[in-house]
Design a protein around this motif. Sequence first.
Motif: not given
Length: 238
Positions: A220-238
């Motif tokens: 495939s053109d990308c990797f993935g396994t359900s044995g890993l969490w995927a998380a995205l966070f954002q730094k709060r603006a000042d």
Amino acid sequence: MVETIYTNEDILTMLDSLLKEQSTFNWDTFYSERGRSVPFFINAPDENLVQYFKEKWITPGGRGLELGCGPGRNAIYLAKQGYDVDAVDASNEALQWGNERAKEQGGSIRFIFKNIFDLDIQKIQYDVIYDSGCFHHIAPHRRIDYVNLINEGLKPGGFFGITCFVENGNVGGSDITDWEVYRQRSLRGGLGYTPEKLKTIFKDFQIVEIRRMKDIEQPSDCFGTSGLWAALFQKRAD
């Protein structure tokens, strides 16, 4: 007799040594055997990282940092999205492989041979910091340093993406307590996490998404396994 007063850095170094003494694992040896059927040896980015751009949560162009980059598959993807990328790993073998891949695909990446905690990024602020599989190898006593590294390196409004072991997942993820890490002098191959633990550790950041990675059948053109969490966070603006 004068009693020695240890600094916080001295104590961290001692704890690092305590765990290293019990480990015979060598990352250079691991990455030197390129022909092995290791799932993340494929030359394709994480499916969640690709999604972040498709959903336009993260936009092209900017400055990026990958922690524990291995052979550089996600760093290369960031470079293809117009990012000026620094990619850090403590394995020379991994970085050499990453350099070869980047040259083959035309990506311009600064590969840096260092422990992530030796990085000097106080004057450098990134739009994106990404970690695919480094964090679950970080000992509990280094988590505060890890969070500080992310916080200091990200611009206000910048994004931090991470994939890490699911607790007792199908690709690893020890469920031992932090106390047991030091009693056993081992991370047991990598610590597993739950969404609640990730929310607590990265509580100073805004949560964009926490989910399991999708299982991606290869090739495939990308990797993935359900044995890993995927998380995205954002730094709060000042």
